[in-house]
Design an enzyme around this catalytic site. Structure first.
Site, PDB file in Angstrom:
ATOM      1  N   GLY A  38       0.599  -1.245  -0.295  1.00  0.00           N
ATOM      2  CA  GLY A  38      -0.115  -0.022   0.083  1.00  0.00           C
ATOM      3  C   GLY A  38       0.967   1.233   0.024  1.00  0.00           C
ATOM      4  CD  GLU A 197     -15.429  10.576   0.706  1.00  0.00           C
ATOM      5  OE1 GLU A 197     -14.524  11.387   0.680  1.00  0.00           O
ATOM      6  OE2 GLU A 197     -14.748   9.303   0.567  1.00  0.00           O
TER       7      GLU A 197
END
Length: 459
Positions: A38, A197
């Protein structure tokens, strides 16, 4: 470290019981093992690009993922490939890095050994960077996950997309009003950036994208509920921006409930503050739990399983092991925890890589200093909140800032270009380009829905 006679890569071991150490075991350079591809893991590898070390980066997947845009995969705006790139491609120019796709089973910090693939391969290290991230947490109720998927991986996003789109198909075929209402009720648990969101994106789909496509249902009548256990949504933002975000959501038709604690989640819906909410689509964004590998080190961890690191991000008692990203419980200079966001992971990974390089030059270690470049959250079209350099933003300016920053952080030019094209298409037409449903059929969802309705009537 012990060597293998052939000097071949450890992962070409010809026998499953062969214990192999090192990456290229004939190489005398110090071996740095990075767990996780990541933001933190990739940044650590890049920071060591010119260091006299050999690096093995391990990840269970072959791709680096831009997690902040996963919710747009879940709501059919973007394809998974738009926000991910192969880790090998990302690090292809780093000659001292070997990328390996593998499952890490155990870490033996005293022996400096990592066990892979069920113990069939043992990999030794001089320095270890633990950057395996986090998963969503269900607060002691892992059984809730099957009913309320979180959003940490591509698989999670595709499952969310499947459930989201399938609910409208099932509602079109539903025969009872109560059944249709439950199928068109979307509950999002958690009022952080992910929950906000998601909640802000769904009304645009129901009002515009699906307009005129169904004959027996009106998608614009769908209910969206955002449930937050705390006093306000987006608690990391100033109170006035949290209040603005809530007003924006409510203008979109989202029902926001704060101080609303979820006590049960099942196939029929949720129970929150003692009230039963019938819903067949529940999404989870209420918490994070660090990778379980951190607990294997036998060092202090916080409630979320994050390793409580030293000032230089090393693990207490093991100066050759570092934690970076969401698995590290690091603190800012003035005391609060370093947030679990991409910029923080990048900074931590880079710092760890540079610290290892400094050690090789016999230079003293420094303390990690997190630089907060700002907080951003988008609510919907032209609606967002942001804090950048201490300046509080909302509306159009915050929305354009959010767009620019997220495009900037994508890993490749291809990602940036395709995301911009998809966003432009969606902005101009209100349409989603990736409305694909795979897996479970409508019939199976209707069967479950009718069983739930029968259960409610019996009660």
């Amino acid at each position: 470290m012990s060597d293998v006679a052939t000097g071949r890569p450890a992962f070409d071991a010809p026998h499953p019981n062969l214990t192999v150490t090192g990456s290229y075991t004939a190489d005398p350079r110090p071996h740095v093992v990075i767990l996780g591809g990541g933001f933190a893991g990739v940044s650590a590898a890049r920071a060591l690009a010119d260091a006299p070390v050999r690096i093995t980066l391990l990840d269970r997947t072959n791709h680096h993922l831009f997690q902040p845009l996963l919710y747009q995969v879940a709501t059919a705006v973007l394809n998974p490939a738009d926000i991910s790139v192969p880790i090998r491609w990302l690090l292809r120019d780093l000659d001292n890095v070997t990328v390996v796709m593998a499952d890490v089973d155990r870490i033996d910090p005293d022996a400096r050994r990592v066990s892979l693939d069920g113990g069939t391969v043992q990999l030794t290290f001089d320095d270890l960077v633990l950057a395996t991230g986090a998963r969503h947490a269900y607060f002691g109720h892992p059984e809730w996950e099957q009913h309320a998927p979180g959003l940490k991986s591509i698989e999670d996003a595709l499952e969310m997309r499947r459930r989201f789109l399938l609910s409208f198909e099932a509602a079109e075929r539903a025969s009872a009003a109560g059944e249709r209402e439950a199928l068109l009720t979307f509950v999002i648990v958690g009022g952080g950036p992910t929950g906000v969101e998601l909640a802000g994106m769904i009304p645009e789909v129901t009002r515009y994208t699906l307009k005129g496509e169904f004959r027996r249902i009106d998608p614009s009548k769908a209910r969206v509920l955002l449930l937050e256990g705390g006093e306000r949504i987006l608690p990391q933002f100033p109170a006035e921006l949290s209040a603005r975000a809530q007003r924006d959501l409510e203008q979109l038709g989202v029902t926001v409930r704060t101080n609303c604690v979820v006590t049960d989640v099942n196939g029929d819906g949720v129970v929150a503050n003692g009230e039963r909410i019938d819903a067949h689509t529940v999404f989870w964004g209420a918490g994070n739990e660090a990778s379980p590998l951190g607990r294997q080190l036998g060092v202090p961890v916080d409630r979320a399983g994050r390793v409580q690191v030293n000032a230089d991000l090393s693990v207490p008692g093991y100066p050759y092991i570092f934690a970076a990203g969401d698995i590290a419980a690091a603190r800012t200079a003035d005391g609060p925890p370093v947030p679990a966001v991409a910029p923080a992971a990048n900074q931590m990974g880079t710092f760890v890589g540079r610290t290892i390089a400094r050690e090789l030059r016999q230079e003293p270690r420094e303390s990690f200093r997190y630089v907060n470049k700002g907080d951003l959250a988008t609510i919907g079209r032209h609606k967002a909140v942001a804090v950048v350099g201490g300046v509080k933003l909302g509306g159009y300016l915050a929305w354009f800032t959010w767009l620019f920053v997220h495009v900037l952080y994508l890993a490749s030019f291809r990602n940036r270009l395709t995301v911009l094209v998809q966003w432009a298409y969606q902005y101009l037409t209100f349409q989603r380009g990736v409305r694909l449903i795979t897996g479970t059929t409508v019939h199976r969802l209707l069967k479950a829905s009718r069983a739930a309705a029968d259960k409610r009537r019996a009660a």
